[in-house]
Scaffold this motif. Sequence first.
Motif, PDB file in Angstrom:
ATOM      1  N   ARG A  38      -2.388 -15.384 -11.225  1.00  0.00           N
ATOM      2  CA  ARG A  38      -2.615 -13.934 -11.163  1.00  0.00           C
ATOM      3  C   ARG A  38      -4.063 -13.580 -11.469  1.00  0.00           C
ATOM      4  O   ARG A  38      -4.418 -13.182 -12.589  1.00  0.00           O
ATOM      5  N   ALA A  84      -7.955 -10.684   1.096  1.00  0.00           N
ATOM      6  CA  ALA A  84      -7.091 -11.713   0.506  1.00  0.00           C
ATOM      7  C   ALA A  84      -7.176 -13.038   1.280  1.00  0.00           C
ATOM      8  O   ALA A  84      -7.037 -14.108   0.693  1.00  0.00           O
ATOM      9  N   TYR A  85      -7.393 -12.948   2.591  1.00  0.00           N
ATOM     10  CA  TYR A  85      -7.359 -14.152   3.439  1.00  0.00           C
ATOM     11  C   TYR A  85      -8.721 -14.544   3.995  1.00  0.00           C
ATOM     12  O   TYR A  85      -8.814 -15.379   4.890  1.00  0.00           O
ATOM     13  N   SER A 128      -2.624  -8.740   7.448  1.00  0.00           N
ATOM     14  CA  SER A 128      -1.310  -9.385   7.365  1.00  0.00           C
ATOM     15  C   SER A 128      -0.299  -8.375   7.918  1.00  0.00           C
ATOM     16  O   SER A 128      -0.398  -7.199   7.580  1.00  0.00           O
ATOM     17  N   PRO A 187      -6.671  -4.346   5.312  1.00  0.00           N
ATOM     18  CA  PRO A 187      -6.701  -5.793   5.076  1.00  0.00           C
ATOM     19  C   PRO A 187      -7.452  -6.465   6.226  1.00  0.00           C
ATOM     20  O   PRO A 187      -7.190  -6.160   7.387  1.00  0.00           O
ATOM     21  N   TYR A 243       0.832  -1.219   0.000  1.00  0.00           N
ATOM     22  CA  TYR A 243       0.000   0.000   0.000  1.00  0.00           C
ATOM     23  C   TYR A 243       0.862   1.262   0.000  1.00  0.00           C
ATOM     24  O   TYR A 243       0.545   2.244  -0.653  1.00  0.00           O
TER      25      TYR A 243
END
Length: 347
Positions: free
Chosen positions: A217, A182-183, A155, A151, A112
Amino acid sequence: MKFVRDNISRLAGYVPGEQPQAGKFIKLNTNENPYPPSAKVVEAIQVAAEKLVRYPDPVSTAFRLAAGEALNVDPEWIICGNGSDDILTILTRSFVDQGDLIRLPNPSYILYRTLAEIQGANYQEVNFNDDWSLPESFSAADVGLKLVFLPNPNSPTGSVVSQEAILDLAERLPCPILIDEAYVDFADFNCIELVKQNSKIMVSRTLSKSYGLAGLRFGFLVAQPTIIQQLLKVKDSYNCDALSIAGATAAISDQQWLQENVAKIKSTRQLMQEKLTQLGFDIIPSQANFVWCTHPTAQVKSIYEYLKENRILVRYMSYPNWEEGLRISVGTDEQINACLSLIQSKV
Ligand SMILES: *Cc1c(COP(=O)(O)O)cnc(C)c1O
């Protein structure tokens, strides 16, 4: 180099986790899935490989339909990217001018900051509270604030901010907020429904972690259609290639594979957390596919180096205004046992 913009010359550049191209390592440093993806993904890519003479669908229609069904969102609310990092770039370019401000929590995803720097924007890092909630100042309406990154799960901590807190944040903020999920497939809840409740809330997802497709990707964003329409103007025309669209569509259509994979990862994560605690580490209970751990006496950096000498890669991190520790991705039970027995001999 005198020809490039000043902010680019000054930039250190984002350094991703090590990706050794030779030799056999147990890789527990970049949160990849330890298991191969659904067999349906490989089949779909093989079929698509026959048709590479044509340009791909610029807006990944097949994927958006499949994701819309899997997540219960209208396909018009989805834009796809070359990994979710591409989504983050599109958002920065769309919302943030030179000299504007981006806010992010600390510690969090280092990319970021790099995105802000490339754009010629400033960034402001706000420390989490001790219980991993966010302080009041995270929602302050500072001059020039144009985009907030959060996030969730975070993370490298694996911690989460509640839905109520996120909704409250969005109500106070003067600008859009990206919830980087993302998680999230490894967590107890997600924020997709919040996108429908507040137009400032956007959610990004990636196929790199929970779907075992980091090499493909592919990532996407869920946001209200008025935002999506603007972002479509900013993205590269063909930002997702035909193979990745085909593979990602097959992956998101196989929710059973996802559920089984997530169950395995969560059970190994539980085992890891228990054993690390027994070895004297302080851990943060994780809702992601990695565990952040620190140690009151042992030198974590030398543990990282010792593991590397023995061909196991974990991520050593040290953050300004915070602490140093190891972020260990959840591998297979076998990989984690190998890693933990080496660690045991060093603490
Ligand atoms: C891994 C990760 C991403 C990037 O995912 P890609 O889709 O592989 O680009 C984005 N955000 C966070 C917080 C991540 O950890």
